[in-house]
Design an enzyme around this catalytic site. Structure first.
Site, PDB file in Angstrom:
ATOM      1  N   TYR A 115      21.483  -9.667  41.599  1.00 62.02           N
ATOM      2  CA  TYR A 115      20.970 -10.415  40.446  1.00 62.02           C
ATOM      3  C   TYR A 115      21.030 -11.916  40.700  1.00 62.02           C
ATOM      4  O   TYR A 115      20.055 -12.647  40.480  1.00 62.02           O
ATOM      5  CB  TYR A 115      21.762 -10.060  39.189  1.00 62.02           C
ATOM      6  CG  TYR A 115      21.322 -10.825  37.970  1.00 62.02           C
ATOM      7  CD1 TYR A 115      20.142 -10.498  37.306  1.00 62.02           C
ATOM      8  CD2 TYR A 115      22.080 -11.884  37.475  1.00 62.02           C
ATOM      9  CE1 TYR A 115      19.733 -11.203  36.185  1.00 62.02           C
ATOM     10  CE2 TYR A 115      21.679 -12.597  36.361  1.00 62.02           C
ATOM     11  CZ  TYR A 115      20.506 -12.247  35.717  1.00 62.02           C
ATOM     12  OH  TYR A 115      20.102 -12.955  34.611  1.00 62.02           O
ATOM     13  N   SER A 163      19.326 -18.587  34.709  1.00 59.00           N
ATOM     14  CA  SER A 163      20.674 -18.231  34.277  1.00 59.00           C
ATOM     15  C   SER A 163      21.639 -19.166  34.984  1.00 59.00           C
ATOM     16  O   SER A 163      21.310 -19.712  36.045  1.00 59.00           O
ATOM     17  CB  SER A 163      20.975 -16.780  34.671  1.00 59.00           C
ATOM     18  OG  SER A 163      22.356 -16.490  34.575  1.00 59.00           O
ATOM     19  N   LEU A 180       2.024 -18.095  26.505  1.00 57.88           N
ATOM     20  CA  LEU A 180       2.255 -16.736  26.997  1.00 57.88           C
ATOM     21  C   LEU A 180       3.742 -16.557  27.258  1.00 57.88           C
ATOM     22  O   LEU A 180       4.355 -17.347  27.981  1.00 57.88           O
ATOM     23  CB  LEU A 180       1.465 -16.506  28.283  1.00 57.88           C
ATOM     24  CG  LEU A 180       1.779 -15.241  29.094  1.00 57.88           C
ATOM     25  CD1 LEU A 180       1.528 -13.981  28.286  1.00 57.88           C
ATOM     26  CD2 LEU A 180       0.963 -15.224  30.391  1.00 57.88           C
ATOM     27  N   ILE A 181       4.328 -15.514  26.670  1.00 55.04           N
ATOM     28  CA  ILE A 181       5.757 -15.228  26.846  1.00 55.04           C
ATOM     29  C   ILE A 181       5.911 -13.811  27.369  1.00 55.04           C
ATOM     30  O   ILE A 181       5.307 -12.862  26.847  1.00 55.04           O
ATOM     31  CB  ILE A 181       6.546 -15.360  25.532  1.00 55.04           C
ATOM     32  CG1 ILE A 181       6.300 -16.711  24.867  1.00 55.04           C
ATOM     33  CG2 ILE A 181       8.038 -15.165  25.787  1.00 55.04           C
ATOM     34  CD1 ILE A 181       7.046 -16.885  23.543  1.00 55.04           C
ATOM     35  N   SER A 184      10.450  -7.975  23.828  1.00 60.76           N
ATOM     36  CA  SER A 184      10.864  -6.831  23.012  1.00 60.76           C
ATOM     37  C   SER A 184      12.197  -7.063  22.316  1.00 60.76           C
ATOM     38  O   SER A 184      12.509  -6.399  21.315  1.00 60.76           O
ATOM     39  CB  SER A 184      10.934  -5.560  23.857  1.00 60.76           C
ATOM     40  OG  SER A 184      11.886  -5.683  24.885  1.00 60.76           O
ATOM     41  N   SER A 185      12.996  -7.997  22.819  1.00 62.03           N
ATOM     42  CA  SER A 185      14.308  -8.246  22.220  1.00 62.03           C
ATOM     43  C   SER A 185      14.843  -9.589  22.704  1.00 62.03           C
ATOM     44  O   SER A 185      14.243 -10.258  23.546  1.00 62.03           O
ATOM     45  CB  SER A 185      15.301  -7.129  22.601  1.00 62.03           C
ATOM     46  OG  SER A 185      15.532  -7.117  24.006  1.00 62.03           O
ATOM     47  N   GLY A 186      15.965  -9.984  22.149  1.00 60.00           N
ATOM     48  CA  GLY A 186      16.726 -11.121  22.656  1.00 60.00           C
ATOM     49  C   GLY A 186      15.998 -12.439  22.695  1.00 60.00           C
ATOM     50  O   GLY A 186      15.324 -12.831  21.740  1.00 60.00           O
ATOM     51  N   GLY A 208      13.429 -13.516  24.401  1.00 64.59           N
ATOM     52  CA  GLY A 208      11.973 -13.462  24.334  1.00 64.59           C
ATOM     53  C   GLY A 208      11.478 -13.266  22.918  1.00 64.59           C
ATOM     54  O   GLY A 208      10.521 -13.934  22.480  1.00 64.59           O
TER      55      GLY A 208
END
Length: 280
Positions: A151, A138, A7-8, A12-14, A16
């Protein structure tokens, strides 16, 4: 043997998107999720080009009902879950005097509580499979950075949560890994919403903010930043490893940057480095 189920979140981009395609190519049955399935076309196109099948599902990690429905779907459709990749997140640039507490709470909801909620819901299935949790954090979860208080606070929280969970999960057969990218050339920064209307402009913070933005634009330039495919390769290695590490950086730049903090017991080196970012 039955192919493992992965499961990820945030596909939608990048990172992932690239991780979903790479994992499917490697033999995982990938449940690729995103909050808005109207944004799934790039993932569908990438999967088609790679010749792989993905199971696309809607998932909002900040919605407890959505989380429960997704895990329930996986149990019903597959009967198992072998790995969870917590990737969904949202950037945020600002400083606390110019923000509301609700702004900060919103950042924490997506980047921290979303990770906690989904990990909690997935653990029963992961215990059954003796699976693993992989979470994209990160270097901002190791080194606090200017104009990133909210963040970095969220990513610090993720790091503390996962570091504390790791030995506990291991007692029931679940491996936990935190993945720490540095600058990655994705839409992540573009989606932060920096423009001429940012509240820092026209305030005493503007000179430092402008210098920070100039430095950051250079760091995220595609000629310098790591490609998302490179991060996906590191993640796939973690998913495939018999003894995955508890923490891994995705590039030499990330290793060096995280190393600043890990060898800086009094904090002076970190402050010297990041203060320099705000000097024009």
């Amino acid at each position: 043997m039955t192919s493992p189920v992965l499961l990820i979140t945030g596909t939608s981009s990048g990172i992932g998107l690239e991780s979903a395609v790479a994992a499917a190519r490697h033999g995982f049955r990938v449940v690729a999720t995103m909050r808005d399935l109207d944004k799934a076309e790039p993932l569908r196109a990438a999967a088609g080009e790679a010749g792989v099948d993905l199971d696309l599902q809607r998932l909002d990690v900040t919605d407890e009902r959505s989380v429960a429905d997704c895990i329930g779907y996986i149990r019903e459709a597959y009967g198992r879950l072998d790995a969870l990749l917590n990737n969904a997140g949202a950037g945020h640039v600002g400083t606390i005097e110019l923000e509301t507490i609700d702004d900060v709470r919103s950042v924490m909801e997506v980047n921290f509580f979303g990770v906690v909620s989904l990990t909690r819901a997935a653990l029963p299935l992961l215990r059954e499979s003796r699976g693993r949790v992989v979470t994209v954090s990160s270097v901002g979860g190791v080194v606090g950075q200017p104009f990133n208080e909210a963040y970095c606070a969220a990513k610090f929280a993720v790091e503390g949560f996962m570091e504390s969970l790791t030995p506990v999960a291991a007692t029931v057969g679940v491996r936990v890994t935190v993945v720490e990218p540095g600058a990655v050339s994705t839409e992540f920064v573009a989606n932060v919403g920096l423009d001429a209307n940012h509240p820092a402009y026209g305030t005493p913070y503007e000179p430092a903010f402008s210098a920070y933005l100039a430095r950051t634009a250079g760091a995220f330039d595609p000629s310098v930043a790591q490609a998302p495919e490179g991060v996906a390769g590191v993640i796939l290695g973690v998913l495939d490893a018999e003894q995955p590490p508890a923490r891994i950086q995705t590039s030499e730049n990330a290793v060096r940057f995280a190393g600043i903090k890990l060898s800086d017991l009094d904090g002076s080196h970190v402050q010297a480095v990041t203060a320099h970012w705000m000097q024009g």
